[in-house]
Design a protein around this motif. Structure first.
Motif, PDB file in Angstrom:
ATOM      1  N   PRO A 130       0.871  -1.090  -0.101  1.00 29.06           N
ATOM      2  CA  PRO A 130       0.085   0.048   0.045  1.00 29.06           C
ATOM      3  C   PRO A 130       0.913   1.234   0.123  1.00 29.06           C
ATOM      4  CG  PRO A 130      -0.743  -1.248   1.854  1.00 29.06           C
ATOM      5  CD  PRO A 130       0.569  -2.061   1.246  1.00 29.06           C
ATOM      6  N   GLY A 131       0.565   2.335  -0.755  1.00 34.80           N
ATOM      7  CA  GLY A 131       1.088   3.514  -0.554  1.00 34.80           C
ATOM      8  C   GLY A 131       0.017   4.416   0.276  1.00 34.80           C
ATOM      9  N   LYS A 132       0.512   5.548   0.347  1.00 32.97           N
ATOM     10  CA  LYS A 132       0.013   6.637   1.360  1.00 32.97           C
ATOM     11  C   LYS A 132      -1.555   6.609   1.513  1.00 32.97           C
ATOM     12  CE  LYS A 132       0.919  11.206   3.575  1.00 32.97           C
ATOM     13  NZ  LYS A 132      -0.327  11.774   3.563  1.00 32.97           N
ATOM     14  N   ARG A 151      -7.837   0.628   1.246  1.00 29.64           N
ATOM     15  CA  ARG A 151      -8.134   0.303   0.154  1.00 29.64           C
ATOM     16  C   ARG A 151      -7.005   0.149  -0.515  1.00 29.64           C
ATOM     17  NH1 ARG A 151     -13.854   0.783  -0.314  1.00 29.64           N
ATOM     18  NH2 ARG A 151     -14.636   1.748   1.448  1.00 29.64           N
ATOM     19  N   PRO A 152      -6.854  -0.883  -1.456  1.00 20.91           N
ATOM     20  CA  PRO A 152      -5.815  -0.984  -2.507  1.00 20.91           C
ATOM     21  C   PRO A 152      -5.931  -0.149  -3.786  1.00 20.91           C
ATOM     22  CG  PRO A 152      -7.242  -3.137  -2.475  1.00 20.91           C
ATOM     23  CD  PRO A 152      -7.660  -2.099  -1.455  1.00 20.91           C
ATOM     24  N   PHE A 153      -4.892   0.027  -4.348  1.00 21.35           N
ATOM     25  CA  PHE A 153      -5.026   0.949  -5.544  1.00 21.35           C
ATOM     26  C   PHE A 153      -6.084   2.053  -5.496  1.00 21.35           C
ATOM     27  CE2 PHE A 153      -2.032  -2.500  -6.671  1.00 21.35           C
ATOM     28  CZ  PHE A 153      -1.063  -1.842  -7.487  1.00 21.35           C
ATOM     29  N   CYS A 154      -5.976   2.912  -4.644  1.00 23.31           N
ATOM     30  CA  CYS A 154      -7.142   3.911  -4.716  1.00 23.31           C
ATOM     31  C   CYS A 154      -6.480   5.355  -5.039  1.00 23.31           C
ATOM     32  CB  CYS A 154      -7.925   3.989  -3.373  1.00 23.31           C
ATOM     33  SG  CYS A 154      -6.790   4.444  -1.930  1.00 23.31           S
ATOM     34  N   PHE A 161       3.448  -4.708 -15.809  1.00 23.90           N
ATOM     35  CA  PHE A 161       4.329  -3.763 -15.363  1.00 23.90           C
ATOM     36  C   PHE A 161       3.263  -3.089 -14.202  1.00 23.90           C
ATOM     37  CE2 PHE A 161       6.831  -3.773 -19.350  1.00 23.90           C
ATOM     38  CZ  PHE A 161       8.037  -4.159 -18.732  1.00 23.90           C
ATOM     39  N   HIS A 162       3.884  -2.452 -13.315  1.00 25.44           N
ATOM     40  CA  HIS A 162       2.987  -1.742 -12.374  1.00 25.44           C
ATOM     41  C   HIS A 162       2.527  -0.623 -12.755  1.00 25.44           C
ATOM     42  CE1 HIS A 162       2.050   0.217  -8.528  1.00 25.44           C
ATOM     43  NE2 HIS A 162       2.308  -1.041  -7.915  1.00 25.44           N
ATOM     44  N   PRO A 163       1.283  -0.356 -12.881  1.00 26.92           N
ATOM     45  CA  PRO A 163       0.402   0.744 -13.164  1.00 26.92           C
ATOM     46  C   PRO A 163       1.114   2.235 -12.956  1.00 26.92           C
ATOM     47  CG  PRO A 163      -0.889  -0.562 -12.061  1.00 26.92           C
ATOM     48  CD  PRO A 163       0.380  -1.062 -11.865  1.00 26.92           C
TER      49      PRO A 163
HETATM   50  N1  URA Z   1       0.955   0.308  -5.304  1.00 23.90           N
HETATM   51  C1  URA Z   1       0.690  -0.871  -5.106  1.00 23.90           C
HETATM   52  O1  URA Z   1       1.607  -1.731  -5.340  1.00 23.90           O
HETATM   53  N2  URA Z   1      -0.217  -1.091  -4.359  1.00 23.90           N
HETATM   54  C2  URA Z   1      -1.244  -0.464  -3.845  1.00 23.90           C
HETATM   55  O2  URA Z   1      -2.085  -0.606  -3.404  1.00 23.90           O
HETATM   56  C3  URA Z   1      -1.107   1.035  -4.368  1.00 23.90           C
HETATM   57  C4  URA Z   1      -0.021   1.443  -5.173  1.00 23.90           C
END
Ligand code: URA
Length: 210
Positions: free
Chosen positions: A53-55, A62-65, A173-175
């Motif tokens: 998770p990021g900040k 929530r993941p990737f929000c 790849f990572h978004p």
């Molecule tokens: N990057 C990640 O890898 N995971 C997240 O939930 C958000 C950003």
């Protein structure tokens, strides 16, 4: 049935909430952060696995929000999927300070939770987001490609044997890579097309935060 899966995922959440042995526990509590377990359909065919998770994620649970989440949403939309049709989680369930790379010890501590999530949801496709996730998943399933680079494997469909039967791993790849690099964005869009062959949700998914 669905409550079985939800109950099992709830047990994972409770264990992570109380993970006082984690080097990230103090950082979580002193910042008022939440652990981020996962989100989406507990019967999803496709599971996306990011890094940590990021900040924004730690602030909401929530993941990737955040910004990379918006990219993920757009990529999903490009193959006619919504977040509620898939399940999204991370290797680490707590935010590392300043988004630094996960440490070996942290990966070791958190991966049993990810392993359980995979066993509970039993996805047909595991789409890894970024290098860390790809390396962990390919090693975990003993894939021969485990020592290859993401630059070689992105967009490939790698068959693996899981505890619940055969599944496919699709390294992506990572978004976040697409945020400032149009070339990476185009590559991600192309690689997402690979997921189309698997995206036939028989009914609308159910969004759950767990
Ligand atoms: N990057 C990640 O890898 N995971 C997240 O939930 C958000 C950003």
């Amino acid at each position: 049935m669905s409550s079985d899966r939800s109950d099992q995922l709830r047990a994972i959440r409770d264990a992570v909430v109380n993970l006082i042995d984690s080097p990230l526990y103090e950082y979580r509590t002193s910042n008022g952060y939440y652990p981020v377990i996962g989100q989406g359909d507990h019967f999803a065919d496709i599971m996306f696995i990011g890094e940590a998770p990021g900040k924004n994620e730690a602030e909401t649970g929530r993941p990737f929000c955040g910004a990379s989440g918006r990219v993920l949403d757009e990529l999903l939309e490009s193959i006619d999927l919504k977040r509620e049709d898939v399940y999204v989680t991370n290797i680490l369930k707590d935010r590392p300070p300043n988004n630094r790379d996960p440490l070996k010890q942290e990966i070791k501590l958190y991966t049993p939770f990810l392993e359980r999530q995979i066993e509970i949801i039993q996805p047909k496709v595991i789409a890894t987001l970024g290098r860390f996730s790809m390396e962990f998943i390919l090693r975990h399933f003993g894939a021969l490609q485990a020592n290859q680079k993401i630059s070689q494997l992105h967009g490939a469909v790698i068959k693996v044997r899981t505890g619940y039967g055969r599944a496919s791993v699709v390294p992506l790849f990572h978004p976040a890579a697409a945020l400032y690099n149009a070339g990476q964005r185009a590559t991600l869009e192309e690689d997402f097309q690979v997921l189309k062959q698997f995206d036939a949700p028989s009914q609308p998914g159910t969004m759950r935060l767990l």
